[in-house]
Design a protein around this motif. Structure first.
Motif, short mmCIF file in Angstrom:
data_model
loop_
_atom_site.label_atom_id
_atom_site.label_comp_id
_atom_site.label_asym_id
_atom_site.label_seq_id
_atom_site.Cartn_x
_atom_site.Cartn_y
_atom_site.Cartn_z
N ARG A 31 -8.96 4.89 3.81
CA ARG A 31 -8.41 3.55 4.22
C ARG A 31 -8.84 3.72 5.69
NH1 ARG A 31 -4.26 3.19 7.62
NH2 ARG A 31 -3.08 1.24 7.89
N PHE A 43 -10.47 -0.55 2.45
CA PHE A 43 -10.19 0.64 1.41
C PHE A 43 -11.63 0.95 0.51
CE2 PHE A 43 -6.02 -1.29 2.04
CZ PHE A 43 -5.16 -0.10 2.10
N VAL A 70 -7.86 -4.18 7.24
CA VAL A 70 -7.80 -3.07 6.86
C VAL A 70 -8.88 -2.90 5.44
CG1 VAL A 70 -6.16 -0.93 5.63
CG2 VAL A 70 -5.44 -2.68 7.28
N CYS A 128 0.57 5.45 0.27
CA CYS A 128 -0.10 6.59 0.17
C CYS A 128 0.21 7.63 -0.33
CB CYS A 128 -0.30 6.91 2.00
SG CYS A 128 -1.15 8.41 2.28
N VAL A 158 0.80 -1.13 -0.16
CA VAL A 158 0.08 0.08 0.05
C VAL A 158 0.95 1.28 0.11
CG1 VAL A 158 -1.87 1.40 1.33
CG2 VAL A 158 -1.97 -1.19 1.51
N TYR A 162 -4.90 6.35 -2.36
CA TYR A 162 -4.03 4.99 -1.72
C TYR A 162 -3.73 4.42 -3.04
CZ TYR A 162 -5.00 6.41 2.94
OH TYR A 162 -5.47 7.31 3.89
#
Length: 129
Positions: A123, A94, A92, A30, A28, A55
């Motif tokens: 996120r 998204f 997590v 950012c 991932v 992201y």
């Protein structure tokens, strides 16, 4: 209903809350867009203006849960979807996802998405252990 188990080190992948399989690894990034601010006539920037954040998520080797690839999900047609990654140590999510690249490899008796890259606008860490 058949229960599906993956190797412990694999990360489960859910798309719009539907189990799509497991990936061997994911990455991932950012990304925040920034722009220098200059005063009128100044050649040097006096500050940095932070812009939108998004992201980039890269999944490697998506293995479907059953013989039917990704539980019947048509990955190519998904738009504005939610991705959930359930790793052994955390989950997590998204949101607002769009595919930027899909690489599918098919061999005799097996079809695997080698690499999937998507962009997401949000996120959220749902669980941490």
């Amino acid at each position: 209903m058949e229960e599906i188990f993956f190797q412990k080190e694999l990360t489960e992948v859910r798309l719009n809350s539907v189990l799509a399989g497991a990936v061997q690894s994911y990455e991932v990034r950012c990304i925040v867009q920034c722009e220098p601010l200059r005063g009128f006539g100044d050649s040097d920037a006096s500050a940095i203006q932070r812009g939108a954040k998004h992201y980039e998520v890269r999944l490697r080797r998506l293995q479907p849960p059953v013989a039917e690839l990704t539980g019947g999900i048509d990955l190519y047609s998904l738009q504005n979807f939610e991705l959930e990654l359930a790793a052994p140590d955390r989950t997590v999510s998204f949101g607002g996802c769009e595919w930027s690249e899909l690489l599918e490899r098919a061999e005799a008796g097996e079809s695997v998405f080698e690499e999937l890259t998507l962009l997401a606008v949000s996120r959220t860490v749902l669980e941490e252990t």
